[in-house]
Design a protein around this motif. Structure first.
Motif, PDB file in Angstrom:
ATOM      1  N   GLY A 117       0.818  -1.204   0.000  1.00  0.00           N
ATOM      2  CA  GLY A 117       0.000   0.000   0.000  1.00  0.00           C
ATOM      3  C   GLY A 117       0.857   1.262   0.000  1.00  0.00           C
ATOM      4  N   GLY A 118       0.229   2.387   0.205  1.00  0.00           N
ATOM      5  CA  GLY A 118       0.941   3.655   0.159  1.00  0.00           C
ATOM      6  C   GLY A 118       1.195   4.269   1.517  1.00  0.00           C
ATOM      7  N   ALA A 119       0.821   3.562   2.595  1.00  0.00           N
ATOM      8  CA  ALA A 119       1.002   4.096   3.942  1.00  0.00           C
ATOM      9  C   ALA A 119       1.636   3.044   4.838  1.00  0.00           C
ATOM     10  CB  ALA A 119      -0.348   4.536   4.511  1.00  0.00           C
ATOM     11  N   LYS A 120       2.163   3.467   5.971  1.00  0.00           N
ATOM     12  CA  LYS A 120       2.766   2.550   6.936  1.00  0.00           C
ATOM     13  C   LYS A 120       1.700   1.609   7.489  1.00  0.00           C
ATOM     14  CE  LYS A 120       3.982   4.419  10.798  1.00  0.00           C
ATOM     15  NZ  LYS A 120       4.718   5.229  11.795  1.00  0.00           N
ATOM     16  N   ALA A 121       2.109   0.327   7.716  1.00  0.00           N
ATOM     17  CA  ALA A 121       1.181  -0.664   8.254  1.00  0.00           C
ATOM     18  C   ALA A 121       1.841  -1.375   9.432  1.00  0.00           C
ATOM     19  CB  ALA A 121       0.794  -1.675   7.180  1.00  0.00           C
ATOM     20  N   GLU A 122       1.011  -1.877  10.361  1.00  0.00           N
ATOM     21  CA  GLU A 122       1.511  -2.579  11.547  1.00  0.00           C
ATOM     22  C   GLU A 122       0.768  -3.908  11.724  1.00  0.00           C
ATOM     23  OE1 GLU A 122       1.186   0.124  14.819  1.00  0.00           O
ATOM     24  OE2 GLU A 122       2.882   1.341  14.166  1.00  0.00           O
ATOM     25  N   PRO A 123       1.087  -4.911  10.914  1.00  0.00           N
ATOM     26  CA  PRO A 123       0.443  -6.224  11.068  1.00  0.00           C
ATOM     27  C   PRO A 123       0.845  -6.871  12.380  1.00  0.00           C
ATOM     28  CG  PRO A 123       2.233  -6.333   9.469  1.00  0.00           C
ATOM     29  CD  PRO A 123       2.058  -4.894   9.796  1.00  0.00           C
ATOM     30  N   ASP A 124      -0.088  -7.639  12.961  1.00  0.00           N
ATOM     31  CA  ASP A 124       0.098  -8.175  14.305  1.00  0.00           C
ATOM     32  C   ASP A 124      -0.526  -9.569  14.361  1.00  0.00           C
ATOM     33  OD1 ASP A 124       0.402  -8.571  16.982  1.00  0.00           O
ATOM     34  OD2 ASP A 124      -0.825  -6.871  17.624  1.00  0.00           O
ATOM     35  N   THR A 166       6.452  -3.082  12.055  1.00  0.00           N
ATOM     36  CA  THR A 166       6.028  -1.881  11.344  1.00  0.00           C
ATOM     37  C   THR A 166       6.643  -1.922   9.957  1.00  0.00           C
ATOM     38  OG1 THR A 166       5.901  -0.586  13.395  1.00  0.00           O
ATOM     39  CG2 THR A 166       6.069   0.626  11.308  1.00  0.00           C
ATOM     40  N   LEU A 167       5.786  -1.891   8.928  1.00  0.00           N
ATOM     41  CA  LEU A 167       6.244  -2.011   7.544  1.00  0.00           C
ATOM     42  C   LEU A 167       5.942  -0.721   6.789  1.00  0.00           C
ATOM     43  CD1 LEU A 167       4.966  -5.615   6.658  1.00  0.00           C
ATOM     44  CD2 LEU A 167       7.238  -4.937   7.491  1.00  0.00           C
ATOM     45  N   GLU A 168       6.975  -0.120   6.270  1.00  0.00           N
ATOM     46  CA  GLU A 168       6.804   1.033   5.391  1.00  0.00           C
ATOM     47  C   GLU A 168       6.322   0.553   4.014  1.00  0.00           C
ATOM     48  OE1 GLU A 168       7.049   4.104   6.330  1.00  0.00           O
ATOM     49  OE2 GLU A 168       7.893   3.750   8.316  1.00  0.00           O
ATOM     50  N   PRO A 169       5.758   1.438   3.205  1.00  0.00           N
ATOM     51  CA  PRO A 169       5.326   1.024   1.863  1.00  0.00           C
ATOM     52  C   PRO A 169       6.469   0.348   1.094  1.00  0.00           C
ATOM     53  CG  PRO A 169       4.499   3.210   2.352  1.00  0.00           C
ATOM     54  CD  PRO A 169       5.425   2.849   3.480  1.00  0.00           C
ATOM     55  N   GLY A 170       6.182  -0.826   0.549  1.00  0.00           N
ATOM     56  CA  GLY A 170       7.185  -1.569  -0.214  1.00  0.00           C
ATOM     57  C   GLY A 170       8.008  -2.532   0.617  1.00  0.00           C
ATOM     58  N   GLN A 171       7.924  -2.451   1.944  1.00  0.00           N
ATOM     59  CA  GLN A 171       8.690  -3.352   2.799  1.00  0.00           C
ATOM     60  C   GLN A 171       7.959  -4.677   3.003  1.00  0.00           C
ATOM     61  OE1 GLN A 171       9.547  -1.141   6.447  1.00  0.00           O
ATOM     62  NE2 GLN A 171      11.646  -0.824   5.758  1.00  0.00           N
ATOM     63  N   SER A 172       8.732  -5.703   3.402  1.00  0.00           N
ATOM     64  CA  SER A 172       8.149  -7.013   3.711  1.00  0.00           C
ATOM     65  C   SER A 172       8.890  -7.624   4.883  1.00  0.00           C
ATOM     66  CB  SER A 172       8.219  -7.948   2.499  1.00  0.00           C
ATOM     67  OG  SER A 172       9.567  -8.232   2.163  1.00  0.00           O
ATOM     68  N   ALA A 173       8.291  -8.630   5.498  1.00  0.00           N
ATOM     69  CA  ALA A 173       8.900  -9.337   6.620  1.00  0.00           C
ATOM     70  C   ALA A 173       8.519 -10.809   6.516  1.00  0.00           C
ATOM     71  CB  ALA A 173       8.433  -8.754   7.951  1.00  0.00           C
ATOM     72  N   LEU A 174       9.352 -11.665   7.121  1.00  0.00           N
ATOM     73  CA  LEU A 174       9.111 -13.099   7.101  1.00  0.00           C
ATOM     74  C   LEU A 174       8.647 -13.570   8.476  1.00  0.00           C
ATOM     75  CD1 LEU A 174      12.193 -14.350   5.037  1.00  0.00           C
ATOM     76  CD2 LEU A 174       9.852 -13.979   4.243  1.00  0.00           C
ATOM     77  N   VAL A 175       7.668 -14.469   8.476  1.00  0.00           N
ATOM     78  CA  VAL A 175       7.144 -15.063   9.699  1.00  0.00           C
ATOM     79  C   VAL A 175       7.113 -16.580   9.497  1.00  0.00           C
ATOM     80  CG1 VAL A 175       5.283 -15.020  11.404  1.00  0.00           C
ATOM     81  CG2 VAL A 175       5.622 -13.054   9.895  1.00  0.00           C
ATOM     82  N   TRP A 176       7.438 -17.326  10.547  1.00  0.00           N
ATOM     83  CA  TRP A 176       7.373 -18.785  10.441  1.00  0.00           C
ATOM     84  C   TRP A 176       6.823 -19.375  11.724  1.00  0.00           C
ATOM     85  CZ3 TRP A 176      10.032 -21.959  13.844  1.00  0.00           C
ATOM     86  CH2 TRP A 176      11.026 -21.331  14.626  1.00  0.00           C
ATOM     87  N   MET A 177       6.298 -20.589  11.607  1.00  0.00           N
ATOM     88  CA  MET A 177       5.784 -21.309  12.769  1.00  0.00           C
ATOM     89  C   MET A 177       5.731 -22.794  12.445  1.00  0.00           C
ATOM     90  SD  MET A 177       3.249 -20.097  10.699  1.00  0.00           S
ATOM     91  CE  MET A 177       3.312 -18.430  11.301  1.00  0.00           C
ATOM     92  N   LYS A 178       5.693 -23.627  13.513  1.00  0.00           N
ATOM     93  CA  LYS A 178       5.660 -25.078  13.342  1.00  0.00           C
ATOM     94  C   LYS A 178       4.391 -25.660  13.960  1.00  0.00           C
ATOM     95  CE  LYS A 178      10.646 -25.986  12.987  1.00  0.00           C
ATOM     96  NZ  LYS A 178      10.584 -26.630  11.656  1.00  0.00           N
ATOM     97  N   PHE A 179       3.790 -26.597  13.207  1.00  0.00           N
ATOM     98  CA  PHE A 179       2.604 -27.313  13.646  1.00  0.00           C
ATOM     99  C   PHE A 179       2.933 -28.806  13.748  1.00  0.00           C
ATOM    100  CE2 PHE A 179       1.257 -23.678  11.089  1.00  0.00           C
ATOM    101  CZ  PHE A 179       0.295 -23.078  11.876  1.00  0.00           C
ATOM    102  N   PRO A 180       2.125 -29.570  14.494  1.00  0.00           N
ATOM    103  CA  PRO A 180       2.241 -31.019  14.389  1.00  0.00           C
ATOM    104  C   PRO A 180       1.881 -31.434  12.951  1.00  0.00           C
ATOM    105  CG  PRO A 180       0.918 -30.395  16.298  1.00  0.00           C
ATOM    106  CD  PRO A 180       1.101 -29.158  15.478  1.00  0.00           C
ATOM    107  N   ALA A 181       2.605 -32.380  12.413  1.00  0.00           N
ATOM    108  CA  ALA A 181       2.360 -32.792  11.031  1.00  0.00           C
ATOM    109  C   ALA A 181       1.135 -33.700  10.953  1.00  0.00           C
ATOM    110  CB  ALA A 181       3.570 -33.507  10.471  1.00  0.00           C
ATOM    111  N   PRO A 182       0.218 -33.433  10.045  1.00  0.00           N
ATOM    112  CA  PRO A 182      -0.875 -34.382   9.807  1.00  0.00           C
ATOM    113  C   PRO A 182      -0.322 -35.701   9.269  1.00  0.00           C
ATOM    114  CG  PRO A 182      -1.351 -32.217   8.855  1.00  0.00           C
ATOM    115  CD  PRO A 182       0.096 -32.216   9.242  1.00  0.00           C
ATOM    116  N   PRO A 183      -1.095 -36.776   9.304  1.00  0.00           N
ATOM    117  CA  PRO A 183      -0.637 -38.058   8.772  1.00  0.00           C
ATOM    118  C   PRO A 183      -0.245 -37.940   7.289  1.00  0.00           C
ATOM    119  CG  PRO A 183      -2.657 -38.337  10.022  1.00  0.00           C
ATOM    120  CD  PRO A 183      -2.439 -36.864   9.888  1.00  0.00           C
ATOM    121  N   PRO A 184       0.643 -38.825   6.820  1.00  0.00           N
ATOM    122  CA  PRO A 184       1.126 -38.747   5.429  1.00  0.00           C
ATOM    123  C   PRO A 184       0.020 -38.770   4.391  1.00  0.00           C
ATOM    124  CG  PRO A 184       2.473 -40.276   6.689  1.00  0.00           C
ATOM    125  CD  PRO A 184       1.323 -39.907   7.573  1.00  0.00           C
TER     126      PRO A 184
END
Length: 207
Positions: A117-124, A166-184
């Protein structure tokens, strides 16, 4: 009397020498005989070869693949791949699933949060609100915790259960998490994260 005998002998010998002349090389002797065979040329290793085979005997030293060799495409899930994408309730913010990998007993999700977007954003994100659902089996898988009760994921420094930035326009960030694996046998699930529509029919990648 001796002079006369010597003169007669000399007169008899001279005609013999008169018919002899120095040997001259002929053009035929100087040039190689025409046999009809191709002329020999030197090969790269010093051995002689014929003109007909000289070119074919030279090895290809370019080092490239033979002409017509197909280009192999990168495998699914290579760096930069987006498996799924959703708009969020934060203005201009998009979440992309870049990895959804099952390995052993865990399922790792990696997300790229982009502010286009064109404005600062704060995803949470609160990890307690994230889960994987197996619609066919009716089972829910929540984010794993360690022995101290901390969520196993990219939490914000100083927090146990939350990621935000806090993400300025054009910025990105990485997020990760782990779950129990479902059966094969479970190949497709739903991923739910806060303030974002569900990622339905998300295929699981197997290592």
């Amino acid at each position: 009397m001796r002079s006369k005998t010597f003169a007669l002998t000399l007169a008899a010998i001279l005609p013999l020498f008169a018919g002899c002349s120095p040997r001259e090389d002929t053009a035929e002797e100087a040039a190689p005989a025409a046999t009809g065979e191709p002329a020999a040329v030197a090969s790269p290793n010093g051995a002689a070869s014929t003109d007909a085979g000289a070119m074919s005997a030279v090895p290809d030293t370019t080092g490239g693949p033979p002409a017509g060799t197909p280009t192999v495409a990168p495998p699914t899930g290579a760096p930069g791949t987006v498996l799924a994408s959703q708009e969020t309730n934060w203005s201009g913010v998009v979440v992309e699933v870049t990895e959804f990998l099952r390995k052993g007993n865990t399922l790792t999700a990696k997300l790229r949060v982009r502010n286009q977007g064109g404005a600062k954003a704060e995803p949470d994100f609160y990890f307690s609100q994230m889960y994987v659902m197996d619609p066919a089996g009716g089972k829910k898988y929540e984010v794993l915790k360690d022995e101290a009760g901390n969520y196993i994921g990219g939490v914000r420094s100083g927090w146990r259960d939350r990621w935000y930035d806090t993400l300025e326009p054009g910025q990105s960030a990485l997020v990760w998490m782990k779950f129990p694996a479902p059966p094969p046998e479970v190949r497709v699930v739903t991923l739910q994260i806060p303030n974002t529509p569900p990622f339905d029919d998300l295929a699981i990648q197997d290592s």
